[in-house]
Design an enzyme around this catalytic site. Structure first.
Site, mmCIF file in Angstrom:
data_model
loop_
_atom_site.group_PDB
_atom_site.id
_atom_site.type_symbol
_atom_site.label_atom_id
_atom_site.label_comp_id
_atom_site.label_asym_id
_atom_site.label_seq_id
_atom_site.Cartn_x
_atom_site.Cartn_y
_atom_site.Cartn_z
ATOM 1 N N LYS A 138 0.848 -1.186 0.000
ATOM 2 C CA LYS A 138 0.000 0.000 0.000
ATOM 3 C C LYS A 138 0.886 1.239 0.000
ATOM 4 O O LYS A 138 1.983 1.144 0.546
ATOM 5 C CB LYS A 138 -0.962 0.034 1.180
ATOM 6 C CG LYS A 138 -0.397 -0.326 2.556
ATOM 7 C CD LYS A 138 0.715 0.411 3.198
ATOM 8 C CE LYS A 138 0.686 1.875 3.412
ATOM 9 N NZ LYS A 138 1.917 2.396 4.075
ATOM 10 N N TYR A 223 -4.545 4.168 6.163
ATOM 11 C CA TYR A 223 -5.107 3.218 7.128
ATOM 12 C C TYR A 223 -6.454 3.722 7.666
ATOM 13 O O TYR A 223 -7.360 2.937 7.933
ATOM 14 C CB TYR A 223 -4.142 2.984 8.295
ATOM 15 C CG TYR A 223 -2.981 2.098 7.922
ATOM 16 C CD1 TYR A 223 -3.103 0.722 7.924
ATOM 17 C CD2 TYR A 223 -1.756 2.648 7.548
ATOM 18 C CE1 TYR A 223 -2.038 -0.095 7.575
ATOM 19 C CE2 TYR A 223 -0.686 1.852 7.198
ATOM 20 C CZ TYR A 223 -0.833 0.474 7.216
ATOM 21 O OH TYR A 223 0.219 -0.322 6.861
#
Ligand code: NAD
Length: 372
Positions: A138, A223
């Site tokens: 990510k 996140y």
């Protein structure tokens, strides 16, 4: 003696109580039956041998379903060290110029891209064109447009594209998701996601717009974005955002230090999030519904993830995130298993669309509509 026996019993039993924990190589003084895994093993080549790759490789040693078998790096000395540590044969080692030859290597199933964000797009497409499945760290890419190109390339090459969303396999996180789906929190009204840390070295790629694609939002704020989606259980339809910067020398133009953003969901639930490079120890999720709540602190760090709900402490097993992730991803790639929360390119594309919209909202100061 008795207490030692009790300890050994507890130790061995707890080992068996934890799904997917490594059993081979452990002492088994009580001669309990050892569960052996005889299914297919995912053979992984890691691209980029930096700090997170080091953590993934260590964790993969305890994986029953995934094994590190190949290396791709621009630094020959690192290749040598890793080869010695993990017993990787010369024929499975590549650099950034010749890694396309991996297409002729039948002993590697998947390339796990763990390089700076800006490199993901080309490297994922390169690995897909070489006919290998891809796991990408990510954020999957710098923009939604890049993400779409990566998804299309993997589709065309008929390979799977997964993204390293390790929290999607974390037991306490999954327990909160289970409770939310079971309506134990009632109608979800609010989520708060606070994510931040202070990056040290001012010369690292994370603070370089060209390599990072942005600042804290790309790296840690993602996140909160992703968490808002899996905790609320809906896709957001609008976003507002404001940026603040206290250190314009360290955080150059295009590298966000702090962004506060809100996401609105179709049900009327709202998420309020903080993404920052300006504070340490900022790692908290809070979910509130009309019948209960969940609080996770820490919520996305390497663990142990801790938390409580209106019903009490979260008590799911503590696991090494990357070990469970690799076991589960092996199941997805080799056996077509479906994870509880998706980890595919389409899932990551939604986060990239939200990131694009947050940066746009910062720029315009306006509420921005989202179509995921
Ligand atoms: P890092 O700087 O420690 O490692 C990056 C690696 O890429 C290094 O080995 C470096 O040599 C190599 N590299 C190749 N080409 C490069 C180039 N042109 N410039 C700079 N480095 C180059 O970084 P990291 O912390 O390991 O992060 C790598 C990726 O992993 C990032 O996308 C990051 O977001 C992601 N990450 C994910 C998690 C997670 O929990 N899922 C945690 C940390 C990092």
């Amino acid at each position: 003696m008795d207490s030692r026996r009790n300890f050994l019993q507890k130790f061995v039993l707890s080992a068996f109580a934890l799904p997917l924990m490594p059993l081979s190589g452990w002492a088994n003084p009580l001669k309990l039956p050892i569960q052996t895994y005889e299914g297919p093993v995912l053979r992984v080549a890691i691209m980029g041998l930096g700090s997170y790759a080091t953590r993934v490789a260590e964790a993969m040693q305890s994986s029953t379903k995934a094994k590190l078998v190949g290396l791709i790096s621009g630094t020959p000395s690192k290749i040598k060290t890793w080869q010695a540590k993990y017993g990787i044969p010369e024929k499975n080692c590549y650099n950034y110029e010749n890694y396309h030859n991996i297409k002729d290597n039948p002993d590697i199933d998947v390339v796990y891209v763990i390089t700076p964000n800006a490199l993901h797009h080309d490297q994922v497409i390169g690995a897909a064109k070489a006919g290998k499945h891809v796991i990408c760290e990510k954020p999957m890419a710098l923009t939604a447009k890049e993400g779409q190109e990566m998804i299309a390339a993997c589709k065309q090459a008929k390979v799977k594209l997964l993204v390293g969303y390790r929290m999607h396999f974390e037991p306490n996180t999954l327990e909160v998701i289970r409770m939310r789906k079971n309506e134990e929190f009632g109608k979800i009204k609010f989520f708060q996601g606070l994510c931040g840390f202070k990056p040290g070295d001012p010369n690292q790629w994370r603070l370089n717009k060209e390599l990072a694609g942005g600042g804290a939002l790309m790296d840690i704020g993602i996140y909160a974005i992703n968490g808002a989606r899996y905790m609320v259980g809906e896709e957001p339809v609008w976003v507002t955002a404001q940026e603040t910067k206290t250190d314009p020398v360290k955080f150059k133009p295009g590298v966000d230090e702090t962004i506060q953003f809100h996401l609105g969901f179709p049900s009327g639930a709202v998420a309020s999030c903080l993404s920052t490079y300006g504070m340490n120890n900022l790692d908290r999720f809070f979910l509130n519904g009309d019948k209960g709540f969940a609080e996770m602190l820490p919520s996305t760090g390497y663990g142990p993830i801790k938390g409580r709900t209106h019903l009490g402490e979260l008590t799911q097993p503590i696991v090494t995130h990357q070990t469970v992730q690799m076991d589960e991803m092996a199941g997805i790639i080799l056996e077509g298993k479906q994870p509880i929360v998706p980890v595919n390119g389409e899932e990551a594309l939604k986060d990239l669309k939200i990131i694009d919209a947050i940066y746009l909202a910062v720029k315009t100061g306006k509420k921005t509509d989202l179509k995921l």
